[in-house]
Design a protein around this motif. Structure first.
Motif, PDB file in Angstrom:
ATOM      1  N   THR A   6      45.289 100.492 -48.343  1.00  0.00           N
ATOM      2  CA  THR A   6      45.527  99.516 -48.528  1.00  0.00           C
ATOM      3  C   THR A   6      44.741  98.404 -47.313  1.00  0.00           C
ATOM      4  OG1 THR A   6      46.862  98.837 -46.294  1.00  0.00           O
ATOM      5  CG2 THR A   6      48.049  99.382 -48.425  1.00  0.00           C
ATOM      6  N   ASN A   9      46.044  96.878 -43.865  1.00  0.00           N
ATOM      7  CA  ASN A   9      46.682  95.844 -43.774  1.00  0.00           C
ATOM      8  C   ASN A   9      47.640  95.538 -43.064  1.00  0.00           C
ATOM      9  OD1 ASN A   9      47.282  93.049 -44.321  1.00  0.00           O
ATOM     10  ND2 ASN A   9      46.163  92.519 -45.872  1.00  0.00           N
ATOM     11  N   GLN A  11      49.549  94.269 -41.160  1.00  0.00           N
ATOM     12  CA  GLN A  11      50.043  92.448 -40.544  1.00  0.00           C
ATOM     13  C   GLN A  11      50.670  91.500 -42.317  1.00  0.00           C
ATOM     14  OE1 GLN A  11      47.033  92.604 -39.600  1.00  0.00           O
ATOM     15  NE2 GLN A  11      47.764  93.170 -37.481  1.00  0.00           N
ATOM     16  N   ARG A  12      50.119  92.370 -43.355  1.00  0.00           N
ATOM     17  CA  ARG A  12      50.639  91.970 -44.321  1.00  0.00           C
ATOM     18  C   ARG A  12      51.685  93.014 -44.733  1.00  0.00           C
ATOM     19  NH1 ARG A  12      47.312  93.872 -49.217  1.00  0.00           N
ATOM     20  NH2 ARG A  12      48.040  95.717 -49.382  1.00  0.00           N
ATOM     21  N   ARG A  72      44.072  89.494 -38.392  1.00  0.00           N
ATOM     22  CA  ARG A  72      44.516  90.665 -37.908  1.00  0.00           C
ATOM     23  C   ARG A  72      44.137  91.663 -36.719  1.00  0.00           C
ATOM     24  NH1 ARG A  72      43.404  92.737 -44.128  1.00  0.00           N
ATOM     25  NH2 ARG A  72      42.736  94.771 -42.416  1.00  0.00           N
ATOM     26  N   ALA A  77      50.280  88.485 -40.221  1.00  0.00           N
ATOM     27  CA  ALA A  77      49.778  87.772 -41.230  1.00  0.00           C
ATOM     28  C   ALA A  77      48.848  86.419 -41.573  1.00  0.00           C
ATOM     29  CB  ALA A  77      50.542  87.827 -42.492  1.00  0.00           C
ATOM     30  N   GLY A  97      40.637  90.106 -46.892  1.00  0.00           N
ATOM     31  CA  GLY A  97      41.578  90.753 -46.108  1.00  0.00           C
ATOM     32  C   GLY A  97      42.704  90.594 -45.681  1.00  0.00           C
ATOM     33  N   ALA A  99      46.680  88.341 -46.730  1.00  0.00           N
ATOM     34  CA  ALA A  99      47.463  88.669 -46.309  1.00  0.00           C
ATOM     35  C   ALA A  99      47.920  88.215 -48.051  1.00  0.00           C
ATOM     36  CB  ALA A  99      48.645  89.180 -45.805  1.00  0.00           C
ATOM     37  N   ARG A 134      36.897  94.511 -47.793  1.00  0.00           N
ATOM     38  CA  ARG A 134      38.281  95.198 -46.052  1.00  0.00           C
ATOM     39  C   ARG A 134      39.656  95.486 -47.436  1.00  0.00           C
ATOM     40  NH1 ARG A 134      37.087  90.935 -43.951  1.00  0.00           N
ATOM     41  NH2 ARG A 134      35.508  92.293 -42.532  1.00  0.00           N
ATOM     42  N   SER A 135      39.745  94.335 -48.210  1.00  0.00           N
ATOM     43  CA  SER A 135      41.246  95.426 -48.616  1.00  0.00           C
ATOM     44  C   SER A 135      41.076  96.319 -49.132  1.00  0.00           C
ATOM     45  CB  SER A 135      41.237  94.083 -49.891  1.00  0.00           C
ATOM     46  OG  SER A 135      40.496  93.771 -51.296  1.00  0.00           O
ATOM     47  N   GLU A 152      47.868  96.401 -54.073  1.00  0.00           N
ATOM     48  CA  GLU A 152      47.804  95.473 -54.011  1.00  0.00           C
ATOM     49  C   GLU A 152      48.609  94.231 -54.300  1.00  0.00           C
ATOM     50  OE1 GLU A 152      44.783  93.166 -52.514  1.00  0.00           O
ATOM     51  OE2 GLU A 152      45.627  95.118 -50.874  1.00  0.00           O
ATOM     52  N   THR A 156      50.706  92.656 -52.193  1.00  0.00           N
ATOM     53  CA  THR A 156      50.066  91.191 -52.106  1.00  0.00           C
ATOM     54  C   THR A 156      50.379  89.648 -52.606  1.00  0.00           C
ATOM     55  OG1 THR A 156      47.660  91.706 -51.952  1.00  0.00           O
ATOM     56  CG2 THR A 156      47.635  89.344 -52.485  1.00  0.00           C
TER      57      THR A 156
END
Length: 270
Positions: A6, A9, A11-12, A72, A77, A97, A99, A134-135, A152, A156
Motif C-alpha cells: 500500500t 498509507n 491514514q487511508r 500523511r 488522510a 499518495g 487517500a 509513492r502509492s 488500490e 482508494t
C-alpha cells in the motif's frame, strides 16, 4: 520480509476502517495551499483533509505532493479534489499518495465510468500502472504488482460530486457504476444549477430533500455520503450524522481566517 502493498498509507487505512464500521468521520476543506493548514487540521485530530485543486491555483504537481505529504506525516488522510475527469490528474493524484480523489460536476453515468476507469485497476477500470511511485511504495521491499493493484482497488476512495440537477436526473444510473466509494454532496453548486437561493446549511427544503435522497440511494448500494457542515458546530454535525452522512466537512480554512479577522475588526471597532 513483510510485503509492501500500500505504500504505507496508514491514514487511508484508518479512514477506511472507520467508514466500514459505519462511524461518522470528520474533515476540513483546504483552499489556501498551505502545508501549515493541513498540519494544523491533523493536530486537531480530524480524519481527512479535503485539499482543493478545482477552485485554487494549486495543480497536481510538486506543490500538491507537499500538501499530501504534510497530511500523511501529520496523520490525516489526504483527499484531493481535482479539476475534472482528466485521467492524468486522477492517476497522478493517487500515485503521489492521496487517500482518495474527489471529482467535481459529475452529471452522467458515462462520466462516472470515466472516473473509475482512471482511478481503478482492472477489472474495475484501466488505470495505468508504474511501480516507481509513492502509492506502490516505490517498488520497495516485498512489492508485488497483484497485491498492489488489489489494495488500490479496495482502499482508494473514488468520490464523484453530486452538485447539479443533472446528477439527480441520472442518479440511479450513476450510482450503479461499479467502483464508486463515496458521493460528495455540493449544496451550493446544486442551488446554482437550479437557480435557487444558495445556503450551505441546506435549510432550503429542496436541497435538504436531495441530500436525503442521496443518502437513501447511496446506502442502499453500500456507497458512503460526504456533505458540508455549515455552520461547523456541534448541533449541525450531530444533525448530519443522524441523517446518515458518513463524511462531514467541518468548514474550511478561508472561513476560519475570516472568522479570526472579523473578531480582530470587531475589537478594533469596539
Amino acid at each position: 520480509m513483510e510485503e509492501n502493498v500500500t505504500g504505507s498509507n496508514k491514514q487511508r487505512d484508518e479512514l477506511n476502517e472507520k467508514l466500514r464500521s459505519n462511524k461518522p468521520t470528520y474533515g476540513v476543506t483546504l483552499y489556501g495551499g498551505s502545508c501549515a493548514g493541513v498540519e494544523i487540521a491533523a493536530n486537531w485530530g480530524l480524519d481527512f483533509a479535503f485539499i482543493d485543486a478545482e477552485h485554487t491555483p494549486v495543480n497536481i504537481d510538486s506543490h500538491m505532493e507537499k500538501l499530501v505529504l504534510a497530511a500523511r506525516v501529520g496523520g490525516i488522510a489526504p483527499l484531493v479534489r481535482v479539476r475534472g475527469t482528466n485521467e492524468w490528474d486522477i492517476r497522478k493524484t493517487l500515485e503521489i499518495g492521496a487517500a482518495g480523489v474527489i471529482i467535481p460536476q459529475v452529471g452522467s453515468a458515462a462520466e462516472a465510468r470515466q472516473i473509475v476507469r482512471a482511478a481503478k485497476f482492472p477489472p474495475l477500470g484501466r488505470r495505468g500502472g508504474d511501480g516507481s511511485v509513492r502509492s506502490a511504495g516505490f517498488a520497495g521491499p516485498g512489492f508485488q504488482w497483484s497485491s498492489y493493484m488489489e489494495s488500490e482497488n479496495n482502499n482508494t476512495l473514488v468520490i464523484p460530486m453530486a452538485e447539479s440537477y443533472e446528477f439527480f436526473d441520472n442518479i440511479d444510473e450513476i450510482l450503479d457504476v461499479e467502483g464508486i466509494d463515496v458521493i460528495n454532496f455540493g449544496p451550493a453548486d446544486y442551488s446554482i444549477s437550479r437557480r435557487i437561493s444558495i445556503d450551505y446549511s441546506m435549510s432550503n427544503p429542496e436541497v435538504n430533500d436531495k441530500l436525503d435522497e442521496l443518502i437513501e440511494k447511496c446506502h442502499a448500494r453500500g456507497i458512503k455520503v460526504m456533505a458540508p457542515c455549515i455552520p461547523p458546530d456541534k448541533d449541525s454535525a450531530q444533525r448530519l450524522a443522524k441523517k446518515g452522512v458518513d463524511m462531514i466537512i467541518m468548514g474550511n480554512d478561508i472561513m476560519f481566517l475570516n472568522q479570526g479577522f472579523r473578531a480582530v475588526r470587531a475589537a478594533l471597532d469596539g
